[in-house]
Motif scaffolding. Structure first.
Motif, PDB file in Angstrom:
ATOM      1  N   GLU A 178      87.916  30.452  61.651  1.00 32.98           N
ATOM      2  CA  GLU A 178      87.611  31.769  61.069  1.00 32.98           C
ATOM      3  C   GLU A 178      86.558  31.677  59.974  1.00 32.98           C
ATOM      4  N   GLU A 179      86.674  30.671  59.124  1.00 35.13           N
ATOM      5  CA  GLU A 179      85.710  30.539  58.021  1.00 35.13           C
ATOM      6  C   GLU A 179      84.311  30.279  58.547  1.00 35.13           C
ATOM      7  N   GLU A 180      84.207  29.451  59.577  1.00 34.78           N
ATOM      8  CA  GLU A 180      82.894  29.198  60.183  1.00 34.78           C
ATOM      9  C   GLU A 180      82.309  30.477  60.758  1.00 34.78           C
ATOM     10  N   ALA A 181      83.136  31.267  61.427  1.00 36.70           N
ATOM     11  CA  ALA A 181      82.653  32.516  62.022  1.00 36.70           C
ATOM     12  C   ALA A 181      82.142  33.472  60.947  1.00 36.70           C
ATOM     13  N   ILE A 182      82.884  33.616  59.859  1.00 35.10           N
ATOM     14  CA  ILE A 182      82.467  34.525  58.784  1.00 35.10           C
ATOM     15  C   ILE A 182      81.185  34.025  58.144  1.00 35.10           C
ATOM     16  N   THR A 183      81.079  32.722  57.951  1.00 39.07           N
ATOM     17  CA  THR A 183      79.863  32.145  57.372  1.00 39.07           C
ATOM     18  C   THR A 183      78.652  32.417  58.251  1.00 39.07           C
ATOM     19  N   ARG A 184      78.812  32.185  59.552  1.00 41.11           N
ATOM     20  CA  ARG A 184      77.672  32.367  60.453  1.00 41.11           C
ATOM     21  C   ARG A 184      77.303  33.829  60.607  1.00 41.11           C
ATOM     22  N   LEU A 185      78.291  34.723  60.526  1.00 42.84           N
ATOM     23  CA  LEU A 185      77.986  36.152  60.530  1.00 42.84           C
ATOM     24  C   LEU A 185      77.207  36.539  59.280  1.00 42.84           C
ATOM     25  N   SER A 186      77.581  35.964  58.152  1.00 47.50           N
ATOM     26  CA  SER A 186      76.903  36.297  56.896  1.00 47.50           C
ATOM     27  C   SER A 186      75.448  35.865  56.906  1.00 47.50           C
ATOM     28  N   ARG A 187      75.136  34.853  57.682  1.00 47.01           N
ATOM     29  CA  ARG A 187      73.746  34.378  57.732  1.00 47.01           C
ATOM     30  C   ARG A 187      72.792  35.446  58.264  1.00 47.01           C
ATOM     31  N   VAL A 188      73.327  36.367  59.055  1.00 44.29           N
ATOM     32  CA  VAL A 188      72.486  37.458  59.558  1.00 44.29           C
ATOM     33  C   VAL A 188      72.923  38.804  58.983  1.00 44.29           C
ATOM     34  N   GLY A 189      73.643  38.746  57.864  1.00 45.17           N
ATOM     35  CA  GLY A 189      73.924  39.959  57.108  1.00 45.17           C
ATOM     36  C   GLY A 189      75.167  40.723  57.498  1.00 45.17           C
ATOM     37  N   PHE A 190      75.965  40.213  58.431  1.00 44.04           N
ATOM     38  CA  PHE A 190      77.185  40.912  58.845  1.00 44.04           C
ATOM     39  C   PHE A 190      78.316  40.518  57.897  1.00 44.04           C
ATOM     40  N   ASP A 191      78.398  41.241  56.790  1.00 42.96           N
ATOM     41  CA  ASP A 191      79.317  40.909  55.699  1.00 42.96           C
ATOM     42  C   ASP A 191      80.623  41.696  55.747  1.00 42.96           C
ATOM     43  N   ASN A 192      80.760  42.614  56.697  1.00 43.84           N
ATOM     44  CA  ASN A 192      81.902  43.517  56.685  1.00 43.84           C
ATOM     45  C   ASN A 192      83.005  43.069  57.645  1.00 43.84           C
ATOM     46  N   VAL A 193      83.390  41.791  57.550  1.00 47.80           N
ATOM     47  CA  VAL A 193      84.536  41.292  58.303  1.00 47.80           C
ATOM     48  C   VAL A 193      85.785  41.658  57.520  1.00 47.80           C
ATOM     49  N   LEU A 194      86.696  42.369  58.161  1.00 46.00           N
ATOM     50  CA  LEU A 194      87.889  42.876  57.474  1.00 46.00           C
ATOM     51  C   LEU A 194      89.102  41.970  57.635  1.00 46.00           C
ATOM     52  N   GLY A 195      89.019  41.018  58.547  1.00 46.30           N
ATOM     53  CA  GLY A 195      90.137  40.118  58.764  1.00 46.30           C
ATOM     54  C   GLY A 195      90.088  39.495  60.141  1.00 46.30           C
ATOM     55  N   TYR A 196      91.141  38.747  60.469  1.00 46.60           N
ATOM     56  CA  TYR A 196      91.198  38.068  61.765  1.00 46.60           C
ATOM     57  C   TYR A 196      92.628  38.084  62.296  1.00 46.60           C
TER      58      TYR A 196
END
Length: 469
Positions: free
Chosen positions: A324-342
């Motif tokens: 999960e942490e890797e997924a959130i990190t990689r999403l943030s690299r392209v600006g997708f910061d609005n992950v609400l949970g998993y």
């Protein structure tokens, strides 16, 4: 002096870490800054500057978080106008780092603030250039991305890029090392080499853009064959220029485990898109209805950007436990910061809770060859250049990155086979088709790479892809 290229394959992006004496600089850092902080601590050096070659479109830089955590100022080239405090360097301005120097060379064209940084060693010898998106290996930066920010056409920008290359870079010595911001696989160019470091003399010989006889030819060749840039690019530019939420806060919000019993209601209440980051091989067997599959083990972040587009869209993750942490990190690299949970416990928790599941019919290339007949309909979601190079006769090319344009035209009453090159992109397409209620299709495991090994189907004659770009 030490120069280290920190290359991130999924983004085809190169950041640079330079140390001299007890001081360091970082050029074009990625969003997550801990690896840089660890390097600084290990080397027992102070970060003196954070250099940005331009306002990046394909990823969100880590300049702001890195500056806050280290106190190092951010440096841009001439004409840059960020919405935060930064040093706006003058053309040919010198910055000293330990016993070495970095000289700014304003090289507009890709964007108007684009700047190349020239490294001068302890002996005063010009040794390397960090070219950002101005000069790649085998290509130059596309000059069509900054049109909305200027009153210029792409032809105007290409002409400016030509002048920058010929006045600032080509006069430099052939022995100078070229360190670009991107390599093959990036959407910032069309003809990049797989290598990530070269010398300028070799680029003068092999780079098609540097070998045009005049400006008019350069403009024509650089613009020829450019595909539309990914739709999320403009949003990333805005984040890089205007600022963004701290990655620490993004991570704290996203690492929110949601039990299977609550997951569905949470998704409905928030309007979140369920993003399943498992591999295609796992996804097709069972998934939450309407979930979109973009596998973490692939070009994850660029495909999220290209297909979801809106960086502010709320997301819920279904991932392999521990990723999960890797997924959130990689999403943030392209600006997708609005992950609400998993989904707590992963997909198995959903199954164990007795929740509804869906699946994709997937068959092997051999099974496809056996089922195929002259009336079979095939959709090939590879890029046009891949399709032109070689494809199954009568297959319909509908590229994945344009699926929002063609998905509504699909006739679900007529069965079709679906494939890409290896199965990653076709499973993304399959999940999107499913979410639109289109289910009368069969996806082919292994894609075209597996299909052509069966030697039972008629295909087009091979054409080298370098001629189709």
């Amino acid at each position: 002096m030490k120069v280290e290229q920190i290359y991130t394959g999924c983004l085809a992006q190169g950041a640079y870490y330079i140390v001299s004496e007890n001081e360091a600089v970082i050029i074009d850092p990625l969003r997550e800054v801990k690896p840089y902080l660890d390097r600084l601590e290990k080397d027992q050096v102070t970060l003196k500057y954070i250099f940005e070659t331009h306002f990046h479109a394909d990823f969100v830089s880590g300049h702001l978080d890195l500056s806050k955590k280290t106190g190092a100022p951010i440096v841009y080239g001439p004409t840059a106008q960020p919405d935060f405090e930064a040093i706006i360097a003058e053309d040919h301005q010198i910055f000293e780092i330990g016993n070495v120097k970095i000289k700014t060379l304003h090289t507009p064209g890709h964007t108007m603030e684009s700047t190349t940084y020239l490294l001068i060693d302890e002996n005063g010898v010009e040794t390397a250039i960090f070219t950002g998106d101005t000069l790649f290996l085998g290509d130059v930066g596309r000059p069509d991305l900054a049109q909305k920010a200027t009153d210029m056409t792409q032809e105007d920008l290409a002409g400016i890029l030509y002048e920058s290359l010929h006045s600032k870079i080509l006069p430099l010595d052939d022995s100078i090392t070229v360190y670009p911001a991107h390599g093959a696989g990036s959407a910032c160019g069309k003809n990049m080499q797989k290598e990530t470091v070269d010398i300028l003399g070799n680029q003068k010989k092999t780079n098609y853009a540097l070998n045009q006889p005049d400006k008019e030819s350069f403009i024509r060749e650089v613009l020829d064959g450019l595909t539309a840039p990914p739709k999320y690019f403009g949003m990333n530019v805005a984040l890089n220029k205007g600022g963004y939420e701290s990655l620490d806060d993004v991570m704290n919000k996203g690492l929110n485990p949601i039990p299977a019993e609550d997951f569905e209601n949470f998704a409905e209440e928030t309007g979140a898109l369920i993003l399943d980051t498992r591999s295609p091989a796992e996804f097709y067997k069972g998934f939450i209805p309407n979930a979109i599959n973009i596998g973490l083990k692939g070009d994850f972040a660029p495909w999220v950007g290209s297909l979801i587009v809106d960086v502010k869209h709320p997301l819920l993750l279904v991932s392999d436990e521990g990723s999960e942490e890797e997924a959130i990190t990689r999403l943030s690299r392209v600006g997708f910061d609005n992950v609400l949970g998993y989904l707590k416990g992963g997909f198995s928790a959903w199954e164990n809770a007795g929740k509804e599941t869906d699946e994709v019919r997937r068959i092997s290339p051999e099974e496809f060859a056996a089922e195929f007949n002259e009336n079979s309909k095939i959709i090939d979601v590879r890029k046009p250049s891949e399709y032109i190079a070689e494809h199954i006769d009568n297959a319909d090319n509908r590229p994945l990155d344009a699926i929002s344009d063609w998905v509504t035209s699909i006739d679900d009453s007529e069965h079709f086979f679906l494939h890409c090159a290896g199965g990653y992109r076709s499973m993304i397409a399959a999940s999107i088709l499913n979410s639109h209620g289109i289910r009368n299709f069969t996806e082919i495991e292994g894609g075209y790479n597996g299909i052509k090994k069966t030697e039972k189907l008629s295909t087009s004659d091979f054409v080298c892809q370098s001629k189709t770009l």
